[in-house]
Design an enzyme around this catalytic site. Structure first.
Site, PDB file in Angstrom:
ATOM      1  N   LYS A  22      73.049  80.974  19.287  1.00  0.00           N
ATOM      2  CA  LYS A  22      71.764  79.914  18.972  1.00  0.00           C
ATOM      3  C   LYS A  22      72.769  78.581  18.655  1.00  0.00           C
ATOM      4  CE  LYS A  22      70.700  79.831  14.637  1.00  0.00           C
ATOM      5  NZ  LYS A  22      70.663  78.486  14.078  1.00  0.00           N
ATOM      6  N   ASN A  23      73.704  78.693  17.860  1.00  0.00           N
ATOM      7  CA  ASN A  23      74.189  77.607  17.487  1.00  0.00           C
ATOM      8  C   ASN A  23      75.114  76.608  18.561  1.00  0.00           C
ATOM      9  OD1 ASN A  23      72.945  77.764  15.116  1.00  0.00           O
ATOM     10  ND2 ASN A  23      74.901  78.418  14.173  1.00  0.00           N
ATOM     11  N   ARG A  94      66.842  71.611  11.368  1.00  0.00           N
ATOM     12  CA  ARG A  94      67.857  70.564  11.257  1.00  0.00           C
ATOM     13  C   ARG A  94      68.644  70.131  12.515  1.00  0.00           C
ATOM     14  NH1 ARG A  94      69.740  68.885   7.009  1.00  0.00           N
ATOM     15  NH2 ARG A  94      71.569  68.933   7.849  1.00  0.00           N
ATOM     16  N   CYS A 118      67.143  71.920   3.227  1.00  0.00           N
ATOM     17  CA  CYS A 118      66.503  73.581   3.685  1.00  0.00           C
ATOM     18  C   CYS A 118      67.042  74.284   2.460  1.00  0.00           C
ATOM     19  CB  CYS A 118      67.007  73.811   4.774  1.00  0.00           C
ATOM     20  SG  CYS A 118      68.783  74.596   4.686  1.00  0.00           S
ATOM     21  N   ARG A 123      71.808  69.309   2.572  1.00  0.00           N
ATOM     22  CA  ARG A 123      72.408  69.144   3.533  1.00  0.00           C
ATOM     23  C   ARG A 123      72.161  67.933   4.168  1.00  0.00           C
ATOM     24  NH1 ARG A 123      70.940  74.427   7.294  1.00  0.00           N
ATOM     25  NH2 ARG A 123      72.515  73.471   8.515  1.00  0.00           N
ATOM     26  N   ASP A 308      78.144  81.801   7.730  1.00  0.00           N
ATOM     27  CA  ASP A 308      76.860  82.325   8.247  1.00  0.00           C
ATOM     28  C   ASP A 308      76.995  84.192   8.443  1.00  0.00           C
ATOM     29  OD1 ASP A 308      76.101  79.666  10.833  1.00  0.00           O
ATOM     30  OD2 ASP A 308      75.892  79.998   8.659  1.00  0.00           O
ATOM     31  N   ILE A 330      80.825  76.548   1.473  1.00  0.00           N
ATOM     32  CA  ILE A 330      80.199  75.800   2.430  1.00  0.00           C
ATOM     33  C   ILE A 330      78.852  75.117   1.988  1.00  0.00           C
ATOM     34  CG2 ILE A 330      79.749  75.169   4.934  1.00  0.00           C
ATOM     35  CD1 ILE A 330      82.415  75.775   4.584  1.00  0.00           C
ATOM     36  N   ARG A 400      64.017  83.063  14.113  1.00  0.00           N
ATOM     37  CA  ARG A 400      64.798  81.812  14.330  1.00  0.00           C
ATOM     38  C   ARG A 400      66.148  82.334  15.031  1.00  0.00           C
ATOM     39  NH1 ARG A 400      64.838  77.263  10.176  1.00  0.00           N
ATOM     40  NH2 ARG A 400      66.055  76.326  11.870  1.00  0.00           N
TER      41      ARG A 400
HETATM   42  C1  EPZ Z   1      76.170  74.319  11.455  1.00  0.00           C
HETATM   43  O1  EPZ Z   1      75.234  73.561  10.614  1.00  0.00           O
HETATM   44  C2  EPZ Z   1      75.249  75.490  11.795  1.00  0.00           C
HETATM   45  N1  EPZ Z   1      74.096  75.086  12.538  1.00  0.00           N
HETATM   46  C3  EPZ Z   1      75.064  76.328  10.664  1.00  0.00           C
HETATM   47  O2  EPZ Z   1      74.441  77.550  10.934  1.00  0.00           O
HETATM   48  C4  EPZ Z   1      76.272  76.766   9.844  1.00  0.00           C
HETATM   49  O3  EPZ Z   1      76.111  77.522   8.633  1.00  0.00           O
HETATM   50  C5  EPZ Z   1      77.250  75.630   9.761  1.00  0.00           C
HETATM   51  O4  EPZ Z   1      77.244  74.636  10.820  1.00  0.00           O
HETATM   52  C6  EPZ Z   1      78.674  75.435   8.960  1.00  0.00           C
HETATM   53  O5  EPZ Z   1      79.371  76.409   9.860  1.00  0.00           O
HETATM   54  C7  EPZ Z   1      73.990  74.886  13.756  1.00  0.00           C
HETATM   55  O6  EPZ Z   1      75.126  74.817  14.521  1.00  0.00           O
HETATM   56  C8  EPZ Z   1      72.596  74.559  14.267  1.00  0.00           C
HETATM   57  P1  EPZ Z   1      77.870  71.284   8.458  1.00  0.00           P
HETATM   58  P2  EPZ Z   1      75.694  71.940   9.949  1.00  0.00           P
HETATM   59  O7  EPZ Z   1      77.699  69.985   8.881  1.00  0.00           O
HETATM   60  O8  EPZ Z   1      76.324  71.311  11.061  1.00  0.00           O
HETATM   61  C9  EPZ Z   1      77.874  69.074   4.356  1.00  0.00           C
HETATM   62  C10 EPZ Z   1      72.759  79.138  10.764  1.00  0.00           C
HETATM   63  O9  EPZ Z   1      72.611  80.181   9.832  1.00  0.00           O
HETATM   64  N2  EPZ Z   1      77.572  68.048   5.075  1.00  0.00           N
HETATM   65  O10 EPZ Z   1      79.181  72.037   9.144  1.00  0.00           O
HETATM   66  O11 EPZ Z   1      74.622  71.606   9.467  1.00  0.00           O
HETATM   67  C11 EPZ Z   1      76.617  70.187   4.426  1.00  0.00           C
HETATM   68  O12 EPZ Z   1      75.689  70.118   3.632  1.00  0.00           O
HETATM   69  C12 EPZ Z   1      73.124  77.691  10.447  1.00  0.00           C
HETATM   70  O13 EPZ Z   1      72.988  79.433  11.801  1.00  0.00           O
HETATM   71  C13 EPZ Z   1      77.508  66.610   4.579  1.00  0.00           C
HETATM   72  O14 EPZ Z   1      77.500  66.734   3.437  1.00  0.00           O
HETATM   73  O15 EPZ Z   1      76.815  72.348   9.133  1.00  0.00           O
HETATM   74  C14 EPZ Z   1      77.528  71.416   4.209  1.00  0.00           C
HETATM   75  O16 EPZ Z   1      77.567  71.606   2.780  1.00  0.00           O
HETATM   76  C15 EPZ Z   1      72.906  77.563   8.680  1.00  0.00           C
HETATM   77  N3  EPZ Z   1      77.174  65.580   5.198  1.00  0.00           N
HETATM   78  C16 EPZ Z   1      78.794  71.382   4.531  1.00  0.00           C
HETATM   79  O17 EPZ Z   1      78.958  69.894   4.901  1.00  0.00           O
HETATM   80  C17 EPZ Z   1      77.010  65.625   6.558  1.00  0.00           C
HETATM   81  O18 EPZ Z   1      76.823  64.676   7.058  1.00  0.00           O
HETATM   82  C18 EPZ Z   1      79.138  71.886   6.047  1.00  0.00           C
HETATM   83  O19 EPZ Z   1      77.867  71.405   7.041  1.00  0.00           O
HETATM   84  C19 EPZ Z   1      77.048  66.891   7.183  1.00  0.00           C
HETATM   85  C20 EPZ Z   1      77.309  68.181   6.303  1.00  0.00           C
END
Ligand code: EPZ
Length: 421
Positions: A22-23, A94, A118, A123, A308, A330, A400
């Site tokens: 998915k991701n 998102r 969310c 996020r 995840d 995370i 999802r």
């Molecule tokens: C991706 O989300 C995945 N989603 C998430 O999977 C996964 O949990 C996550 O990466 C971490 O591996 C998709 O790929 C669609 P991040 P993403 O940016 O990109 C903070 C699932 O269950 N952050 O690596 O949104 C954020 O809040 C989903 O399939 C900022 O502060 O994750 C988090 O605490 C859930 N500012 C941390 O960084 C930003 O601009 C990591 O987020 C971006 C992120």
């Protein structure tokens, strides 16, 4: 809203096919916006999130055809007739925010709704915006939308992320493919989904080095072509289902499973007393003894233990011998499955980002509620091993990220059915 009914039914035995990630698919699909050529994805998963991304791309003027019962996505974006990604779609998923970089790079402008928070956390997208500004875009936040402009195109830059962000890395990589000059991303995410994205972009003519490491270098090119690309195996679906024989007993083979995608996870399974064996077709999993042992888990960016899989691992550890400590590093609110597991007789104490789990011999079936995608499947896993009947409500969360979960588990002997309602 549908519910899923599960009755604990002892060991599971059989074969489970693992779908495309998915991701990975959710970042490969926006890549079609970068090129006028046709981009075709094979091994695509059949999930509601993919349908949401399809709707979003179509709203921008891209053509997206779902073929072979959804396993093939044939896309092309000759002309982007609309450069606004609407709040009503972005707020539902998102990953919609991943159209920002490609749209900006291709069309020189983009209006994308901020995704909002969310269940698992606020996020923010500040790192995405930082990367776009570093590449020369002018950004303005107005009425909940990011208005991005780069009338003269984007310019390569050195971008140092303060911490790892999968999505920000993906947006930056896609935007940089068409920027003038060289872009270097430092503290880039190393997830397999990013490696898959880069391999697809390279087929489209992008010049990128370093994927899978923390430094990715992109030489901008004038235009990209089309390509055909198979979506990489879903390591999170794989890890999730590997926990089914671990929590219930029995032996299950996972078609398409790749141990390199789940190595940190397999180390923890091994320490808990679960053996993972590579086979010609994928991976085979079974418990070594009657009950798994407690292990401690800390979630980290790849190649560490994936956030995840934290909720799903907690379900297993609820039945382990001993006390386990899970640290979620995370996301700030990713223990919402804990109160639901408590309803099933688990013993869990949550303090901030740490959950202490004291294993019990047997969980008991109960009515529980899914709160987010991975929490929902954690409850299904617990229900498989519980005594009696469990009803998991709000399973739209589950749909999802997991295609046909009741079929896949049912084929291995689980008593699981979907109840419409
Ligand atoms: C991706 O989300 C995945 N989603 C998430 O999977 C996964 O949990 C996550 O990466 C971490 O591996 C998709 O790929 C669609 P991040 P993403 O940016 O990109 C903070 C699932 O269950 N952050 O690596 O949104 C954020 O809040 C989903 O399939 C900022 O502060 O994750 C988090 O605490 C859930 N500012 C941390 O960084 C930003 O601009 C990591 O987020 C971006 C992120």
């Amino acid at each position: 809203m549908d519910s899923i009914l599960v009755r604990g039914n002892g060991p599971l035995n059989g074969v489970i096919p693992i779908a495309g990630a998915k991701n990975a698919c959710l970042t490969l699909m926006p890549a079609t916006l970068l090129s006028e050529g046709p981009l075709t994805l094979t091994n695509a998963p059949r999930l509601s999130d993919i349908r949401t991304m399809t709707t979003l791309l179509q709203s921008l003027g891209a053509e997206v055809s779902s073929l072979q019962d959804g396993k093939v996505l044939a896309m092309s974006s000759h002309n982007l007739s609309n450069l606004t990604a609407d709040y009503d779609i972005v707020r539902k998923m998102r990953a919609s925010f991943l159209v920002l970089g490609p749209m900006l790079a291709r069309a020189g402008q983009a209006v994308v709704s901020l995704p909002g928070g969310c269940a698992i956390g606020a996020r923010p997208v500040d790192l995405h915006l930082m990367a776009m500004e570093a590449l020369g875009a002018d950004l303005e936040l107005r009425e909940g939308y990011v208005h991005a402009k780069a009338p003269k195109g984007l310019t390569g830059a050195v971008i140092e992320f303060p911490f790892v962000s999968v999505g920000a890395t993906e947006n930056a990589v896609m935007a940089a493919t068409l920027a003038k000059g060289t872009t270097v991303l430092r503290r880039a995410a190393r997830e397999p989904e990013i490696v898959d994205l880069v391999r697809c972009l390279r087929k489209m003519g992008a010049q990128i080095e370093g994927e899978g490491t923390d430094t990715i270098t992109i030489e901008g090119v004038d235009r990209l072509t089309g390509a055909t690309h198979p979506v990489v195996t879903d390591r999170i679906e794989l890890g999730t289902y590997m926990l089914a024989p671990a929590i219930c007993g029995g032996e299950v083979e996972f078609l398409g499973g790749r141990i390199d995608l789940v190595s940190a996870f397999c180390e923890k399974l091994d320490a808990a007393g679960v053996s993972v064996e590579e086979t010609e077709r994928g991976l085979k999993v079974k418990r070594r003894n009657g009950r798994v042992s407690a292990v401690d888990v800390v979630t980290e960016p790849f190649p560490g233990f994936p956030t995840d899989l934290q909720a799903q691992m907690m379900a297993l550890l609820c039945t382990a011998e001993g006390v386990s400590v899970l640290e979620e590093k995370i996301f700030e609110n990713r223990f919402m499955h804990a109160p639901e597991l408590l309803r099933m007789g688990a013993r869990i104490e949550v303090h901030g980002g740490q959950a202490t789990v004291t294993g019990v011999e047997k969980l008991r079936g109960a009515r529980v509620m899914a709160t987010d995608l991975r929490a929902s499947v954690s409850l299904i896993l617990a229900a498989l091993a519980a005594e009696g009947e469990t009803v998991v409500s709000r399973v739209y969360h589950l749909d999802r990220g997991y295609e046909r979960v009741e079929e896949k588990l049912g084929a291995c002997g689980a008593l699981i059915e979907r109840v419409s309602g």
